[in-house]
Design a protein around this motif. Structure first.
Motif, PDB file in Angstrom:
ATOM      1  N   THR A  56       5.332  -5.269 -11.573  1.00 34.98           N
ATOM      2  CA  THR A  56       5.428  -6.174 -12.719  1.00 34.98           C
ATOM      3  C   THR A  56       6.893  -6.410 -13.093  1.00 34.98           C
ATOM      4  O   THR A  56       7.327  -7.561 -13.268  1.00 34.98           O
ATOM      5  CB  THR A  56       4.654  -5.600 -13.926  1.00 34.98           C
ATOM      6  N   ASN A  57       7.661  -5.338 -13.185  1.00 38.13           N
ATOM      7  CA  ASN A  57       9.083  -5.464 -13.517  1.00 38.13           C
ATOM      8  C   ASN A  57       9.823  -6.292 -12.471  1.00 38.13           C
ATOM      9  O   ASN A  57      10.661  -7.139 -12.811  1.00 38.13           O
ATOM     10  CB  ASN A  57       9.736  -4.086 -13.640  1.00 38.13           C
ATOM     11  N   PHE A  58       9.523  -6.054 -11.205  1.00 38.52           N
ATOM     12  CA  PHE A  58      10.213  -6.745 -10.120  1.00 38.52           C
ATOM     13  C   PHE A  58       9.925  -8.241 -10.132  1.00 38.52           C
ATOM     14  O   PHE A  58      10.850  -9.050 -10.115  1.00 38.52           O
ATOM     15  CB  PHE A  58       9.806  -6.120  -8.774  1.00 38.52           C
ATOM     16  N   VAL A  59       8.659  -8.622 -10.181  1.00 42.44           N
ATOM     17  CA  VAL A  59       8.336 -10.053 -10.091  1.00 42.44           C
ATOM     18  C   VAL A  59       8.767 -10.816 -11.337  1.00 42.44           C
ATOM     19  O   VAL A  59       9.204 -11.966 -11.240  1.00 42.44           O
ATOM     20  CB  VAL A  59       6.847 -10.315  -9.747  1.00 42.44           C
ATOM     21  N   THR A  60       8.685 -10.191 -12.493  1.00 43.10           N
ATOM     22  CA  THR A  60       9.142 -10.893 -13.701  1.00 43.10           C
ATOM     23  C   THR A  60      10.663 -11.044 -13.705  1.00 43.10           C
ATOM     24  O   THR A  60      11.178 -12.049 -14.192  1.00 43.10           O
ATOM     25  CB  THR A  60       8.645 -10.205 -14.993  1.00 43.10           C
ATOM     26  N   SER A  61      11.371 -10.078 -13.106  1.00 42.50           N
ATOM     27  CA  SER A  61      12.833 -10.201 -13.022  1.00 42.50           C
ATOM     28  C   SER A  61      13.247 -11.344 -12.098  1.00 42.50           C
ATOM     29  O   SER A  61      14.362 -11.867 -12.215  1.00 42.50           O
ATOM     30  CB  SER A  61      13.465  -8.893 -12.540  1.00 42.50           C
ATOM     31  N   LEU A  62      12.347 -11.746 -11.205  1.00 45.86           N
ATOM     32  CA  LEU A  62      12.628 -12.859 -10.291  1.00 45.86           C
ATOM     33  C   LEU A  62      12.184 -14.200 -10.869  1.00 45.86           C
ATOM     34  O   LEU A  62      12.297 -15.228 -10.204  1.00 45.86           O
ATOM     35  CB  LEU A  62      11.923 -12.627  -8.946  1.00 45.86           C
ATOM     36  N   GLY A  63      11.642 -14.185 -12.082  1.00 48.61           N
ATOM     37  CA  GLY A  63      11.261 -15.442 -12.720  1.00 48.61           C
ATOM     38  C   GLY A  63       9.800 -15.831 -12.525  1.00 48.61           C
ATOM     39  O   GLY A  63       9.444 -16.991 -12.737  1.00 48.61           O
ATOM     40  N   PHE A  64       8.973 -14.872 -12.159  1.00 49.15           N
ATOM     41  CA  PHE A  64       7.544 -15.150 -12.025  1.00 49.15           C
ATOM     42  C   PHE A  64       6.807 -14.727 -13.286  1.00 49.15           C
ATOM     43  O   PHE A  64       7.221 -13.806 -13.990  1.00 49.15           O
ATOM     44  CB  PHE A  64       6.937 -14.386 -10.835  1.00 49.15           C
ATOM     45  N   GLU A  65       5.710 -15.404 -13.517  1.00 49.36           N
ATOM     46  CA  GLU A  65       4.770 -15.011 -14.563  1.00 49.36           C
ATOM     47  C   GLU A  65       3.515 -14.504 -13.861  1.00 49.36           C
ATOM     48  O   GLU A  65       3.053 -15.115 -12.893  1.00 49.36           O
ATOM     49  CB  GLU A  65       4.416 -16.216 -15.429  1.00 49.36           C
ATOM     50  N   ILE A  66       2.982 -13.405 -14.331  1.00 47.54           N
ATOM     51  CA  ILE A  66       1.770 -12.856 -13.721  1.00 47.54           C
ATOM     52  C   ILE A  66       0.554 -13.542 -14.350  1.00 47.54           C
ATOM     53  O   ILE A  66       0.339 -13.453 -15.551  1.00 47.54           O
ATOM     54  CB  ILE A  66       1.696 -11.331 -13.900  1.00 47.54           C
ATOM     55  N   VAL A  67      -0.214 -14.213 -13.502  1.00 43.18           N
ATOM     56  CA  VAL A  67      -1.446 -14.866 -13.938  1.00 43.18           C
ATOM     57  C   VAL A  67      -2.561 -13.829 -14.000  1.00 43.18           C
ATOM     58  O   VAL A  67      -3.360 -13.809 -14.932  1.00 43.18           O
ATOM     59  CB  VAL A  67      -1.825 -16.016 -12.977  1.00 43.18           C
ATOM     60  N   SER A  68      -2.596 -12.963 -12.991  1.00 38.52           N
ATOM     61  CA  SER A  68      -3.592 -11.899 -12.935  1.00 38.52           C
ATOM     62  C   SER A  68      -3.023 -10.754 -12.107  1.00 38.52           C
ATOM     63  O   SER A  68      -2.432 -10.984 -11.053  1.00 38.52           O
ATOM     64  CB  SER A  68      -4.890 -12.411 -12.307  1.00 38.52           C
ATOM     65  N   LEU A  69      -3.224  -9.540 -12.593  1.00 37.40           N
ATOM     66  CA  LEU A  69      -2.832  -8.337 -11.858  1.00 37.40           C
ATOM     67  C   LEU A  69      -4.114  -7.548 -11.620  1.00 37.40           C
ATOM     68  O   LEU A  69      -4.826  -7.238 -12.574  1.00 37.40           O
ATOM     69  CB  LEU A  69      -1.826  -7.518 -12.662  1.00 37.40           C
ATOM     70  N   GLN A  70      -4.417  -7.262 -10.356  1.00 39.05           N
ATOM     71  CA  GLN A  70      -5.679  -6.625 -10.008  1.00 39.05           C
ATOM     72  C   GLN A  70      -5.445  -5.463  -9.057  1.00 39.05           C
ATOM     73  O   GLN A  70      -4.538  -5.501  -8.226  1.00 39.05           O
ATOM     74  CB  GLN A  70      -6.621  -7.632  -9.341  1.00 39.05           C
ATOM     75  N   LEU A  71      -6.283  -4.440  -9.199  1.00 40.05           N
ATOM     76  CA  LEU A  71      -6.282  -3.335  -8.245  1.00 40.05           C
ATOM     77  C   LEU A  71      -7.623  -3.320  -7.541  1.00 40.05           C
ATOM     78  O   LEU A  71      -8.665  -3.608  -8.145  1.00 40.05           O
ATOM     79  CB  LEU A  71      -6.067  -1.988  -8.944  1.00 40.05           C
ATOM     80  N   ASP A  72      -7.594  -2.969  -6.269  1.00 37.21           N
ATOM     81  CA  ASP A  72      -8.854  -2.890  -5.532  1.00 37.21           C
ATOM     82  C   ASP A  72      -9.494  -1.518  -5.737  1.00 37.21           C
ATOM     83  O   ASP A  72      -9.018  -0.698  -6.518  1.00 37.21           O
ATOM     84  CB  ASP A  72      -8.656  -3.231  -4.059  1.00 37.21           C
ATOM     85  N   PHE A  73     -10.549  -1.259  -5.023  1.00 36.56           N
ATOM     86  CA  PHE A  73     -11.335  -0.040  -5.183  1.00 36.56           C
ATOM     87  C   PHE A  73     -10.461   1.206  -5.053  1.00 36.56           C
ATOM     88  O   PHE A  73      -9.666   1.324  -4.120  1.00 36.56           O
ATOM     89  CB  PHE A  73     -12.450  -0.002  -4.130  1.00 36.56           C
ATOM     90  N   PRO A  74     -10.605   2.159  -5.961  1.00 39.36           N
ATOM     91  CA  PRO A  74      -9.776   3.373  -5.943  1.00 39.36           C
ATOM     92  C   PRO A  74     -10.264   4.389  -4.910  1.00 39.36           C
ATOM     93  O   PRO A  74     -10.859   5.410  -5.249  1.00 39.36           O
ATOM     94  CB  PRO A  74      -9.929   3.902  -7.372  1.00 39.36           C
ATOM     95  N   ILE A  75      -9.986   4.127  -3.636  1.00 42.20           N
ATOM     96  CA  ILE A  75     -10.472   5.010  -2.570  1.00 42.20           C
ATOM     97  C   ILE A  75     -10.001   6.446  -2.776  1.00 42.20           C
ATOM     98  O   ILE A  75     -10.673   7.399  -2.376  1.00 42.20           O
ATOM     99  CB  ILE A  75     -10.060   4.489  -1.176  1.00 42.20           C
ATOM    100  N   GLU A  76      -8.897   6.623  -3.458  1.00 41.16           N
ATOM    101  CA  GLU A  76      -8.364   7.978  -3.655  1.00 41.16           C
ATOM    102  C   GLU A  76      -9.231   8.820  -4.580  1.00 41.16           C
ATOM    103  O   GLU A  76      -9.030  10.026  -4.669  1.00 41.16           O
ATOM    104  CB  GLU A  76      -6.929   7.891  -4.164  1.00 41.16           C
ATOM    105  N   VAL A  77     -10.230   8.213  -5.211  1.00 40.99           N
ATOM    106  CA  VAL A  77     -11.166   8.988  -6.020  1.00 40.99           C
ATOM    107  C   VAL A  77     -11.885  10.019  -5.142  1.00 40.99           C
ATOM    108  O   VAL A  77     -12.241  11.097  -5.615  1.00 40.99           O
ATOM    109  CB  VAL A  77     -12.161   8.068  -6.772  1.00 40.99           C
ATOM    110  N   PHE A  78     -12.045   9.719  -3.865  1.00 39.57           N
ATOM    111  CA  PHE A  78     -12.693  10.659  -2.948  1.00 39.57           C
ATOM    112  C   PHE A  78     -11.883  11.952  -2.784  1.00 39.57           C
ATOM    113  O   PHE A  78     -12.435  12.980  -2.389  1.00 39.57           O
ATOM    114  CB  PHE A  78     -12.931  10.017  -1.577  1.00 39.57           C
TER     115      PHE A  78
END
Length: 139
Positions: A56-78
């Motif tokens: 988030t910090n990186f892309v906003t510093s480059l002048g982007f706006e985040i429309v949606s930030l998503q994470l996929d399935f948390p496989i590490e729960v296993f």
């Protein structure tokens, strides 16, 4: 690359950037509880590591706006279960991967809109393996 791509984007362009969610707060909890170590560190294959906050910090510093930030399935729960910990028992990795696919397919088929909301809430909780950031040029 992200700096240069803005030259060909226009105000209606949406760019999807996907990266592994490394050094996440969930991964730190896994390390603190001895469920795993920094298994995602993989030089020279990966030279940059992002989590939801640093991306988030990186892309906003480059002048982007985040429309949606998503994470996929948390496989590490296993990793939290001794019977499915694929770091301690490497032969369990393929089964964990197939479980992830089954769960994602189930949720997406049930309701794609709700699955997208689930993925956005997972990003807020920092609970998922890979980050997908949908970006537009900040005006």
């Amino acid at each position: 690359f992200l700096s240069s791509i803005t030259k060909i984007m226009h105000e209606n362009t949406i760019l999807k950037v996907s990266v592994p969610n490394d050094f996440s707060s969930f991964q730190m909890m896994l390390i603190e509880n001895n469920f795993t170590n920094e298994t995602w560190v993989c030089p020279p294959d990966h030279i940059s590591y992002f989590n939801t906050q640093s991306l988030t910090n990186f892309v906003t510093s480059l002048g982007f706006e985040i429309v949606s930030l998503q994470l996929d399935f948390p496989i590490e729960v296993f990793l939290t279960n001794e019977h499915s910990n694929y770091w301690q028992q490497r032969e369990k990795g393929k089964a964990a991967h197939f479980s992830r696919i089954k769960c994602v397919n189930y949720m997406a088929e049930k309701s794609l809109d709700d699955y997208m909301l689930f993925s956005e809430m997972s990003a807020k909780l920092d609970f998922g393996r890979d980050i997908s950031a949908y970006l537009k040029i900040a005006l």
